[in-house]
Design an enzyme around this catalytic site. Sequence first.
Site, PDB file in Angstrom:
ATOM      1  N   CYS A 185       0.026   1.687  -5.716  1.00  5.45           N
ATOM      2  CA  CYS A 185      -0.935   2.564  -6.388  1.00  5.45           C
ATOM      3  C   CYS A 185      -0.324   3.931  -6.692  1.00  5.45           C
ATOM      4  CB  CYS A 185      -2.180   2.739  -5.529  1.00  5.45           C
ATOM      5  SG  CYS A 185      -3.178   1.251  -5.394  1.00  5.45           S
ATOM      6  N   ARG A 243      -0.545   2.458 -11.526  1.00  4.49           N
ATOM      7  CA  ARG A 243       0.385   1.731 -10.669  1.00  4.49           C
ATOM      8  C   ARG A 243       1.792   2.304 -10.841  1.00  4.49           C
ATOM      9  NH1 ARG A 243      -3.757   0.543  -9.057  1.00  4.49           N
ATOM     10  NH2 ARG A 243      -4.737  -1.526  -8.804  1.00  4.49           N
ATOM     11  N   HIS A 246       0.829  -1.208   0.000  1.00  2.00           N
ATOM     12  CA  HIS A 246       0.000   0.000   0.000  1.00  2.00           C
ATOM     13  C   HIS A 246       0.862   1.256   0.000  1.00  2.00           C
ATOM     14  CE1 HIS A 246      -4.064  -1.495   0.279  1.00  2.00           C
ATOM     15  NE2 HIS A 246      -3.753  -2.306   1.278  1.00  2.00           N
TER      16      HIS A 246
END
Length: 220
Positions: free
Chosen positions: A186, A195, A118
């Site tokens: 991300c 991405r 993340h």
Amino acid sequence: MRGVRAVAGLLGELLVTLGVVLLLFVGWQLWWTDVVSDADAARVVGTLQTDFDNPQWVQPKHVKLGDAFAIVRIPRFGEKFARPLYEGTTRDVLARGIGHYTGTAMPGEIGNFAMAGHRTTYGKPFNRIAELANGDVVLVETKDTWYVYRVSSHEIVPPTQVSVVLPVPNQPGAEPTEKILTMTSCHPEFSARQRYIVHATLEATYPHADGVPADVLKVS
């Protein structure tokens, strides 16, 4: 008129309540998930470190989905940065740390050792991924070995471009000859529109008992 005022007052109260709920949710997402994930990651890293240092502990040859099997350290992110690497990239796994794409190479193997993390929330282990410079070290620690990867390239791709985790990134059907690491997250922050990809190549390995030379960990 009184009825209109009553309805307007009720609507106003509902909007205020909704706003409070939304603020609490945002706070939970952006702050509390980091607190919980960071504490969990520190505990798991500590457990792994104890296992690695135990001469009687044997690292499993086959890692089960959701199991932690390595520690990722990135000097660019700070001396204290250490996150567990879990098998799999499911929602539950990525809520705990960095996930290894099942089916891709394992640390030190020929091919593409690919991982995801993340960029915001849940400990955001790859929050600073865009700060990595070519030549920066990504260190992967296992029971027996320290793997030193050096960042070699960056790219930004759509989420559908899964070819970045192929054995030879973006080259379907190509036979791998190098030992590559790919990191995915991300992009931009607070969005899943694209991405951010970082590729690295294996530069060296060191026996775990010997440690890593200090000059390898220097950040320029």
